[in-house]
Scaffold this motif. Structure first.
Motif, PDB file in Angstrom:
ATOM      1  N   GLY A 151     -12.039  28.184  69.394  1.00 39.06           N
ATOM      2  CA  GLY A 151     -11.105  28.769  68.433  1.00 39.06           C
ATOM      3  C   GLY A 151     -10.685  27.822  67.329  1.00 39.06           C
ATOM      4  O   GLY A 151     -10.172  28.260  66.298  1.00 39.06           O
ATOM      5  N   ASP A 152     -10.878  26.514  67.508  1.00 37.01           N
ATOM      6  CA  ASP A 152     -10.544  25.549  66.459  1.00 37.01           C
ATOM      7  C   ASP A 152     -11.527  25.697  65.301  1.00 37.01           C
ATOM      8  O   ASP A 152     -12.674  26.114  65.476  1.00 37.01           O
ATOM      9  CB  ASP A 152     -10.621  24.115  66.990  1.00 37.01           C
ATOM     10  CG  ASP A 152      -9.461  23.751  67.906  1.00 37.01           C
ATOM     11  OD1 ASP A 152      -8.475  24.502  67.938  1.00 37.01           O
ATOM     12  OD2 ASP A 152      -9.560  22.711  68.587  1.00 37.01           O
ATOM     13  N   PHE A 153     -11.071  25.316  64.108  1.00 40.66           N
ATOM     14  CA  PHE A 153     -11.939  25.305  62.932  1.00 40.66           C
ATOM     15  C   PHE A 153     -12.344  23.872  62.641  1.00 40.66           C
ATOM     16  O   PHE A 153     -11.527  22.955  62.741  1.00 40.66           O
ATOM     17  CB  PHE A 153     -11.221  25.906  61.723  1.00 40.66           C
ATOM     18  CG  PHE A 153     -11.138  27.395  61.771  1.00 40.66           C
ATOM     19  CD1 PHE A 153     -12.088  28.183  61.140  1.00 40.66           C
ATOM     20  CD2 PHE A 153     -10.127  28.022  62.472  1.00 40.66           C
ATOM     21  CE1 PHE A 153     -12.016  29.560  61.205  1.00 40.66           C
ATOM     22  CE2 PHE A 153     -10.040  29.397  62.533  1.00 40.66           C
ATOM     23  CZ  PHE A 153     -10.995  30.178  61.900  1.00 40.66           C
ATOM     24  N   GLU A 157     -16.612  25.253  56.476  1.00 39.80           N
ATOM     25  CA  GLU A 157     -15.622  25.314  57.546  1.00 39.80           C
ATOM     26  C   GLU A 157     -15.988  26.473  58.459  1.00 39.80           C
ATOM     27  O   GLU A 157     -16.099  27.613  58.000  1.00 39.80           O
ATOM     28  CB  GLU A 157     -14.220  25.501  56.966  1.00 39.80           C
ATOM     29  CG  GLU A 157     -13.764  24.308  56.165  1.00 39.80           C
ATOM     30  CD  GLU A 157     -12.388  24.489  55.549  1.00 39.80           C
ATOM     31  OE1 GLU A 157     -11.747  25.537  55.781  1.00 39.80           O
ATOM     32  OE2 GLU A 157     -11.958  23.574  54.827  1.00 39.80           O
ATOM     33  N   GLU A 172     -19.487  29.711  65.065  1.00 39.18           N
ATOM     34  CA  GLU A 172     -19.534  31.160  64.860  1.00 39.18           C
ATOM     35  C   GLU A 172     -20.863  31.653  64.305  1.00 39.18           C
ATOM     36  O   GLU A 172     -21.202  32.820  64.469  1.00 39.18           O
ATOM     37  CB  GLU A 172     -18.391  31.613  63.951  1.00 39.18           C
ATOM     38  CG  GLU A 172     -18.447  31.034  62.548  1.00 39.18           C
ATOM     39  CD  GLU A 172     -17.235  31.410  61.729  1.00 39.18           C
ATOM     40  OE1 GLU A 172     -17.071  32.599  61.412  1.00 39.18           O
ATOM     41  OE2 GLU A 172     -16.448  30.512  61.413  1.00 39.18           O
ATOM     42  N   ARG A 190      -5.472  25.457  60.460  1.00 37.37           N
ATOM     43  CA  ARG A 190      -5.254  26.785  59.847  1.00 37.37           C
ATOM     44  C   ARG A 190      -4.054  27.428  60.444  1.00 37.37           C
ATOM     45  O   ARG A 190      -3.713  27.313  61.542  1.00 37.37           O
ATOM     46  CB  ARG A 190      -6.466  27.681  60.052  1.00 37.37           C
ATOM     47  CG  ARG A 190      -7.612  27.247  59.178  1.00 37.37           C
ATOM     48  CD  ARG A 190      -8.574  28.352  58.994  1.00 37.37           C
ATOM     49  NE  ARG A 190      -9.615  27.907  58.062  1.00 37.37           N
ATOM     50  CZ  ARG A 190     -10.584  28.656  57.695  1.00 37.37           C
ATOM     51  NH1 ARG A 190     -10.706  29.864  58.150  1.00 37.37           N
ATOM     52  NH2 ARG A 190     -11.473  28.217  56.871  1.00 37.37           N
ATOM     53  N   GLU A 245     -16.978  28.843  68.407  1.00 39.31           N
ATOM     54  CA  GLU A 245     -17.055  30.058  69.212  1.00 39.31           C
ATOM     55  C   GLU A 245     -16.933  29.745  70.698  1.00 39.31           C
ATOM     56  O   GLU A 245     -16.307  30.478  71.450  1.00 39.31           O
ATOM     57  CB  GLU A 245     -18.385  30.762  68.928  1.00 39.31           C
ATOM     58  CG  GLU A 245     -18.503  32.128  69.523  1.00 39.31           C
ATOM     59  CD  GLU A 245     -19.787  32.789  69.084  1.00 39.31           C
ATOM     60  OE1 GLU A 245     -20.823  32.552  69.745  1.00 39.31           O
ATOM     61  OE2 GLU A 245     -19.762  33.527  68.089  1.00 39.31           O
ATOM     62  N   ARG A 248     -15.623  28.247  62.628  1.00 41.72           N
ATOM     63  CA  ARG A 248     -14.832  28.331  63.844  1.00 41.72           C
ATOM     64  C   ARG A 248     -15.707  28.017  65.052  1.00 41.72           C
ATOM     65  O   ARG A 248     -16.867  28.405  65.109  1.00 41.72           O
ATOM     66  CB  ARG A 248     -14.254  29.743  63.980  1.00 41.72           C
ATOM     67  CG  ARG A 248     -13.294  29.915  65.153  1.00 41.72           C
ATOM     68  CD  ARG A 248     -12.710  31.320  65.193  1.00 41.72           C
ATOM     69  NE  ARG A 248     -13.721  32.351  65.213  1.00 41.72           N
ATOM     70  CZ  ARG A 248     -14.414  32.722  66.293  1.00 41.72           C
ATOM     71  NH1 ARG A 248     -14.207  32.135  67.446  1.00 41.72           N
ATOM     72  NH2 ARG A 248     -15.313  33.669  66.216  1.00 41.72           N
TER      73      ARG A 248
END
Length: 187
Positions: A169-171, A130, A155, A187, A134, A132
């Motif tokens: 910003g989403d995972f 998992e 990320e 999250r 970026e 994020r």
């Protein structure tokens, strides 16, 4: 020692000074001439995939890989620094020797390092990680139908194709075997 009759997909063999993983094999028995085995092999040190033909019954060494749990700490130039979870010894491994899996590593993540005779051959990541997002371009309003995708930088710096409704910003859940998007993680 094993023979070509014992080959299986995923088996690791030693031919000369090379450590090779069997990707595919096919026993061929032509109408004229001796039988042979056609293989597709991945060199675990370099990652190169080659086709090789062996005579039927040819002997080779079977190599057993040891797996040791280690924690990925950080990147130091072209090297990745890992820590043994039991002894706390730190070890540097060249990133290029680990292939594409190195791009999906997050700091402080536990992985399994594959070794033979004290030499690190590769790493085994979990099937899914998992991460994020970026950065990704904003999606257009109303573009939610179909399988439209866009590029997103994760990320760890790896770029993957994701659905257009995802934002920075989403995972997301990524399949480490194919390096593809699986689903959004809440999250």
């Amino acid at each position: 020692m094993i023979t070509t009759n014992d080959l299986k997909n995923g088996m690791v063999i030693g031919v000369g000074d090379e450590v090779l993983e069997v990707i595919e094999f096919l026993h061929v028995k032509p109408g004229k001439g001796p039988a042979f085995v056609r293989t597709k092999l991945r060199n675990l040190r370099t990652g190169a995939v080659t086709d090789r033909t062996f005579r039927a019954g040819e002997k080779m060494e079977r190599i057993r890989l040891e797996e040791k749990e280690m924690e990925y700490l950080y990147r130091d130039g072209g090297n990745l620094v890992f820590m043994d979870s039991e002894t706390y010894d730190q070890m540097q491994i060249p990133a290029q020797s680990l292939g594409g899996g190195a791009g999906l590593l997050k700091e402080n993540e536990k992985i399994f390092v594959q070794m033979t005779g004290g030499e690190i051959i590769g790493i085994r990541l979990p099937n899914f990680v998992e991460l994020r997002i970026e950065y990704t371009e904003p999606g257009s309003r109303g573009d939610t139908v179909g399988l439209a995708t866009k590029t997103a930088r994760l990320e760890t710096g790896v770029e993957v194709q994701v659905p257009i409704f995802l934002e920075t910003g989403d995972f997301v859940k990524i399949d480490t075997r194919t390096r593809t998007y699986v689903e959004r993680v809440r999250r």
